[in-house]
Design a protein around this motif. Structure first.
Motif, PDB file in Angstrom:
ATOM      1  N   ASP A   1       0.852   3.809  -2.900  1.00  0.00           N
ATOM      2  CA  ASP A   1       1.079   6.344  -2.932  1.00  0.00           C
ATOM      3  C   ASP A   1       2.315   6.463  -3.397  1.00  0.00           C
ATOM      4  O   ASP A   1       1.651   7.702  -3.753  1.00  0.00           O
ATOM      5  CB  ASP A   1       0.821   5.751  -0.936  1.00  0.00           C
TER       6      ASP A   1
ATOM      7  N   SER B   1       1.002  -1.127   0.275  1.00  0.00           N
ATOM      8  CA  SER B   1       0.248  -0.436   0.322  1.00  0.00           C
ATOM      9  C   SER B   1       0.810   1.678   0.100  1.00  0.00           C
ATOM     10  O   SER B   1       1.025   2.261  -0.709  1.00  0.00           O
ATOM     11  CB  SER B   1      -0.352  -0.213   1.019  1.00  0.00           C
ATOM     12  N   GLU B   2       1.733   1.187   0.530  1.00  0.00           N
ATOM     13  CA  GLU B   2       3.401   2.358   0.936  1.00  0.00           C
ATOM     14  C   GLU B   2       3.855   2.454  -0.582  1.00  0.00           C
ATOM     15  O   GLU B   2       3.797   3.581  -0.935  1.00  0.00           O
ATOM     16  CB  GLU B   2       3.658   1.902   1.913  1.00  0.00           C
TER      17      GLU B   2
END
Length: 434
Positions: free
Chosen positions: A61, A57-58
């Motif tokens: 982003d 997820s990081e």
């Protein structure tokens, strides 16, 4: 012994039982450890999955942020490129304007420089014309001065040449007188030495005989008598000054019996054989000997003989045709006459056969009845004849050991050719080495 074995068996069973119990304990412990490992791995796997989801997820982003920034940067670059392009166009226009101005200035400067060059060219032409006129005047003046100097030098050189000529005449006269005096002395010396040479009474010649017979067929005493008779006759024939005086020595050939009879189809093969095996001795000017090979039946083919005919030789010597022509030993047959030795010596002293064309002192000899090699004069034979036209009885009466006066003089000159002032023989000349 039976009791002992029993005790040992009991102990062995006890040990076996203990070992089996220990293995069972270890197996149960290993199973427990495996169960613990499975529990730990399950917990670790769950934690890893959670961490991987959070990291993914990081990363998504951060990717979105990078895309936003890159769009902003691209817009700024496009704007900057547009502004730089407009500035480059403006500077290009300014450069064109400046270059046009500079071109006009260069054209004007070139025109002014060209006019100045034309003016300087005209000035150079004027100056060169003036210089040329000055050079011509100077050259004319220098030429006249050179002529005057040449006339002056010529007069002086004439006077000097006359003086030099007079001095040269005087010196040549003096030198000529000295040369005449020295020539007179040289003539006197030559005449004295020639008289001494001509007055030498003896021509001393050492001879050496190689005998191809053994002692049984030709004893030493007979060999000495055979040689001495021939030397005595030759000394009698060649008695004109310088009179021939000979000494002798002899030896027997090691393979004499094989050398008694030999045949040579060509004269060149005979000469090669003699040069190789029977050469004249000459260790120095005075040290040497004239060698004679004594055999029985040697033959060399000749053009005058019929095809296939081989006639035994009485003797064979080399005629001294050329200075420095090497001469080998002389062949003699034991069975031929006493005068054969003197005949071959006559060739060494430059006498030719009486029947040869161009033979010195033999022009008035007539051909005999038996062919070209038979000649006679006034019914007598000559030492340098080959065959006789007379019968054997007439031959014994006449003998052929005579020479005419011309032949005796020619043989004396031939001896002087090989003679030193002391009367000794120059064996290097006799062999043809000098």
């Amino acid at each position: 012994m039976g009791k002992v074995f029993k005790k040992l068996r009991r102990k062995a069973k006890n040990i076996k039982n203990k070992a089996v119990d220990a293995v069972k304990d270890v197996g149960s412990e290993i199973k427990d450890v495996g169960k613990g490992v499975k529990k730990v791995s399950k917990t670790v796997g769950k934690g890893v999955k959670k961490a991987a989801k959070a990291t993914g997820s990081e990363i998504k982003d951060t990717g979105k942020d990078i895309r936003r920034v890159s769009k902003k940067v691209g817009k700024g670059v496009k704007k900057g490129a547009r502004t730089v392009g407009s500035e480059i166009k403006d500077t290009g226009k300014d450069v064109r304007r400046v270059s046009k101005k500079v071109g006009k200035g260069v054209k004007k400067g070139a025109r002014t420089v060209g006019s100045e060059i034309k003016d300087t060219g005209k000035d150079v032409r004027r100056v060169s014309k003036k210089v040329g006129k000055g050079v011509k005047k100077g050259a004319k003046a220098t030429g006249s001065e050179i002529k005057d100097a040449g006339k002056f030098v010529g007069k002086k050189t004439k006077k000097g040449a006359i003086k030099v000529g007079r001095v040269a005449k005087k010196t040549t006269v003096k030198v000529g007188k000295k040369i005449k005096e020295e020539a007179g002395d040289a003539k006197d010396f030559i005449v004295d030495t020639a008289e001494k040479v001509l007055n030498i009474s003896d021509f001393k010649l050492k001879t050496h005989f190689i005998i191809c017979y053994d002692k049984a067929s030709f004893p030493d005493a007979d060999v000495k008598k055979w040689i001495e008779r021939r030397l005595k006759l030759a000394e009698k024939i060649f008695s004109m000054k310088p009179a021939l005086k000979m000494s002798y020595s002899f030896e027997r050939h090691k393979n004499g019996n094989k050398m008694l009879n030999k045949r040579f189809t060509k004269g060149a093969s005979y000469n090669r054989f003699m040069n190789k095996h029977f050469d004249n001795m000459s260790k120095g000017i005075i040290k040497g000997k004239l060698v004679f090979l004594v055999a029985e039946g040697w033959a060399v083919s000749n053009k005058t003989f019929k095809k296939g005919e081989m006639i035994n030789l009485c003797g064979k010597a080399l005629f001294p045709l050329y200075p420095g022509w090497k001469k080998h030993a002389i062949y003699l047959s034991r069975n031929c006459g006493t005068d054969t030795f003197a005949h071959e010596l006559g060739h060494v002293f430059s006498l030719r056969h009486t029947f040869e064309k161009g033979g010195l002192c033999c022009a008035d000899y007539k051909k005999g009845e038996k062919g070209k090699s038979s000649t006679y004069k006034n019914g007598k034979m000559n030492l340098m004849d080959y065959k006789t036209n007379l019968t054997s009885t007439e031959e014994t009466i006449v003998r052929r050991e005579s020479l005419n006066k011309c032949q005796r003089r020619a043989a004396a000159l031939g001896r002087r050719r090989y003679m030193l002032i002391t009367g000794h023989t120059n064996y290097l000349k006799l062999k043809g080495l000098v």
